[in-house]
Design a protein around this motif. Sequence first.
Motif, short mmCIF file in Angstrom:
data_model
loop_
_atom_site.label_atom_id
_atom_site.label_comp_id
_atom_site.label_asym_id
_atom_site.label_seq_id
_atom_site.Cartn_x
_atom_site.Cartn_y
_atom_site.Cartn_z
N ALA A 173 7.29 6.70 -5.64
CA ALA A 173 6.94 6.22 -4.18
C ALA A 173 7.91 4.92 -4.22
O ALA A 173 7.72 3.99 -4.76
N TYR A 174 8.53 5.11 -3.07
CA TYR A 174 9.58 3.94 -2.70
C TYR A 174 9.16 2.94 -1.79
O TYR A 174 9.95 2.02 -1.60
N GLN A 175 7.93 2.85 -1.36
CA GLN A 175 7.53 1.99 -0.33
C GLN A 175 6.30 1.09 -0.90
O GLN A 175 5.36 1.66 -1.51
N ASP A 176 6.55 -0.24 -0.44
CA ASP A 176 5.48 -1.19 -0.96
C ASP A 176 4.20 -0.88 0.13
O ASP A 176 4.69 -0.89 1.32
N ARG A 177 3.17 -0.49 -0.32
CA ARG A 177 2.00 -0.20 0.51
C ARG A 177 1.52 -1.31 1.38
O ARG A 177 1.06 -1.30 2.42
N LEU A 178 1.57 -2.55 0.91
CA LEU A 178 1.24 -3.59 1.70
C LEU A 178 1.98 -4.12 2.63
O LEU A 178 1.52 -4.20 4.11
N THR A 179 3.22 -4.27 2.24
CA THR A 179 4.15 -4.59 3.52
C THR A 179 5.00 -3.57 4.13
O THR A 179 5.67 -4.01 5.17
N ALA A 180 5.03 -2.49 3.72
CA ALA A 180 5.97 -1.33 4.45
C ALA A 180 7.32 -1.61 3.98
O ALA A 180 7.88 -0.59 4.57
N LEU A 181 7.67 -2.51 3.51
CA LEU A 181 8.97 -2.67 2.87
C LEU A 181 9.28 -1.65 1.55
O LEU A 181 8.54 -1.45 1.12
N PRO A 182 10.51 -1.48 1.38
CA PRO A 182 10.95 -0.75 0.02
C PRO A 182 10.48 -1.59 -1.28
O PRO A 182 10.11 -2.97 -0.91
N ASN A 183 10.04 -0.97 -2.22
CA ASN A 183 9.67 -1.67 -3.28
C ASN A 183 10.55 -1.87 -4.52
O ASN A 183 11.93 -1.50 -4.12
N ARG A 184 10.16 -2.36 -5.55
CA ARG A 184 11.11 -2.75 -6.68
C ARG A 184 11.99 -1.33 -7.07
O ARG A 184 13.37 -1.66 -7.28
N GLY A 219 2.03 11.12 9.65
CA GLY A 219 1.49 9.83 9.36
C GLY A 219 1.56 8.90 10.82
O GLY A 219 2.30 9.12 11.38
N PHE A 220 0.39 8.26 11.01
CA PHE A 220 0.21 7.49 12.26
C PHE A 220 -0.61 6.35 12.23
O PHE A 220 -1.21 5.97 11.37
N GLU A 251 1.78 20.17 -5.55
CA GLU A 251 1.57 19.97 -4.23
C GLU A 251 0.38 19.14 -3.87
O GLU A 251 0.31 18.45 -2.68
N GLY A 252 -0.71 19.14 -4.47
CA GLY A 252 -1.72 18.35 -4.25
C GLY A 252 -1.39 16.76 -4.16
O GLY A 252 -1.82 15.95 -3.50
N LEU A 253 -0.55 16.62 -5.29
CA LEU A 253 -0.21 14.94 -5.49
C LEU A 253 0.63 14.71 -4.54
O LEU A 253 0.66 13.59 -3.73
N LEU A 254 1.71 15.41 -4.10
CA LEU A 254 2.80 15.25 -2.96
C LEU A 254 1.93 15.12 -1.73
O LEU A 254 2.30 14.34 -0.99
N ARG A 255 1.04 15.95 -1.38
CA ARG A 255 0.75 15.97 -0.05
C ARG A 255 -0.24 14.31 -0.01
O ARG A 255 0.03 13.84 0.97
N GLN A 256 -0.76 14.12 -0.95
CA GLN A 256 -1.61 12.69 -0.88
C GLN A 256 -0.55 11.49 -0.89
O GLN A 256 -0.59 10.73 0.10
N GLU A 257 0.47 11.69 -1.87
CA GLU A 257 1.56 10.47 -1.81
C GLU A 257 2.43 10.50 -0.59
O GLU A 257 2.47 9.26 0.04
N VAL A 258 2.97 11.70 -0.06
CA VAL A 258 3.94 11.66 0.86
C VAL A 258 3.09 11.30 2.33
O VAL A 258 3.49 10.51 3.01
#
Length: 539
Positions: free
Chosen positions: A364-375, A244-245, A23-30
């Motif tokens: 995690a399916y999202q590229d954090r820099l561009t907010a696009l999907p990742n590889r 997320g905001f 739960e702790g990991l998911l809270r941070q990641e999600v």
Amino acid sequence: MTITLLLGGIAVVRGASVGWEAEGLLRQEVGRSLGETAKGLAERLDADMRARTARAAILGSLEALQDPRSAQRLVDEILTRDPSTAWVGVTDAQGTVVAASGGILVGQSVAQRPVFQRAQDGMFVGDVHDAVLLAKLLPNPSGEPMKFVDVSVPLKGPTGKTVGVLAFHYSWSWARDVVGALLDMVRNRTGTEVLVMAVNGTALLGPDGTMGKPLVFDGLEAVRARGDGWEVARWPDGREYLLGFSRGAAGQDVSDLGWTVIVRQPVEHAFAPAQEMRLHILLSGFVFAGIFGALGWLAAGWIARPLRLIATEAERMRAGEPGAAIPEITRGAKEIGTLSRALRELVTSLTASKAALARMEDIAYQDRLTALPNRRFFEQYLDVALSRARAEMGHVAALYIDLDGFKPVNDRLGHDAGDEVLRQVGVRLASSLRGDDVVARIGGDEFAAILVSSGCSGLANLDEVTARIIAAVNEVVVVQGQPVRVGCSIGVALWPLDGPDLSSVLKHADEALYEAKRRGKNQAVSYASMAASPLPESD
């Protein structure tokens, strides 16, 4: 009985600890992922609004708008080319409408409206508001209350005096379309919703029943103060959400809007994988505890000594001692050997379950820099795209996109500047494709896109798509106060024309990309064109 209680205790402790860690990991990641999604949506809304204000400023400089006949032709053309424009009109210096799309309000005065008064001193950008004069004059097939965003600029005469106003009423429905297109990236998250909050705290966009109403929830002040991030908050419906905001409108022309994009997901949905894993661990532990507890009770007299050895090692494992392991009994009763092996398998299973939960941090399916999907998302989406194309008897286009001239930006301005260029390129790529197309950042300055068509001619305009992408990427990016320009080379391959499967199609798209680089960069090359007219080998 002792064995049953021991194994049951191990199952409870392991299940509870693993569940809490997950739960702790998911809270941070999600939470971070929802925050990045909100930021991407806010940047897209801001980029659209900045583009609209820039277009209005350019059109306002045209002398043709000062002639009513020419102005009428221009506003009709504007309405035809931009479906999100609900109404556009031109007034004279006194605020009387002299030209308007569809002839609506021509001859009427808008001198008392902010769209005229506020534009006397320069560009005016008005926040979302209900229709007033146009509510009964414009078509409204949905029947919902019409809401507009206003943009207006003064028209200057030869002496610099204001001789009129060019005014736009943009339908707020374009924001819903932007949100719907980008939310395809998080469609696998159950219960995810998007809200757009105005500066005054009312909902400009959101689930049914929220639009136009004040948003009140625990943590609202933290959201307003921080601007970007994520929180866990309780809403008036009694449910807890991961939020997320991102507060947008950082640009000069739209800085007064200050919309805050909120992406929320119910906590019970966000933590569902951890709860399911914890329940599985508890149930499997109790099942094994019951089975082997009964065996231990039946053979207690005969197997006391090896069981004490097993119990001792189990206690050491529970205490976390290094090197502790359930021994494998090879002598004595057959049941003891079975018990020891099963316990070793149980411990291995529990350990593997914990390792599996640890790996969830990486999913995690999202590229954090561009907010696009990742590889990772892109690779998993390939099977979905192929299945869809087969079901619709269509085609799949694979595009490999590599930036030209990006390394000098990093070398000259630094990696922060390079990151900003990548973020803006990501927004432009997403804006250049359809809502159901997928574009992903696959590493560094490399991107890839998958386009699925229905029927035989769905990809007939692929040249237009690649030209649109190249034009978008070629636009100037202002970084650290300096104009920066990069280009892009594109390799294109089609399934099933260029390969029997997507693996070979992607390989051919990569080959086409290198051919585009070889031919001078900043262009698109298809694999089919390489086969039809190969270039001669260089000496």
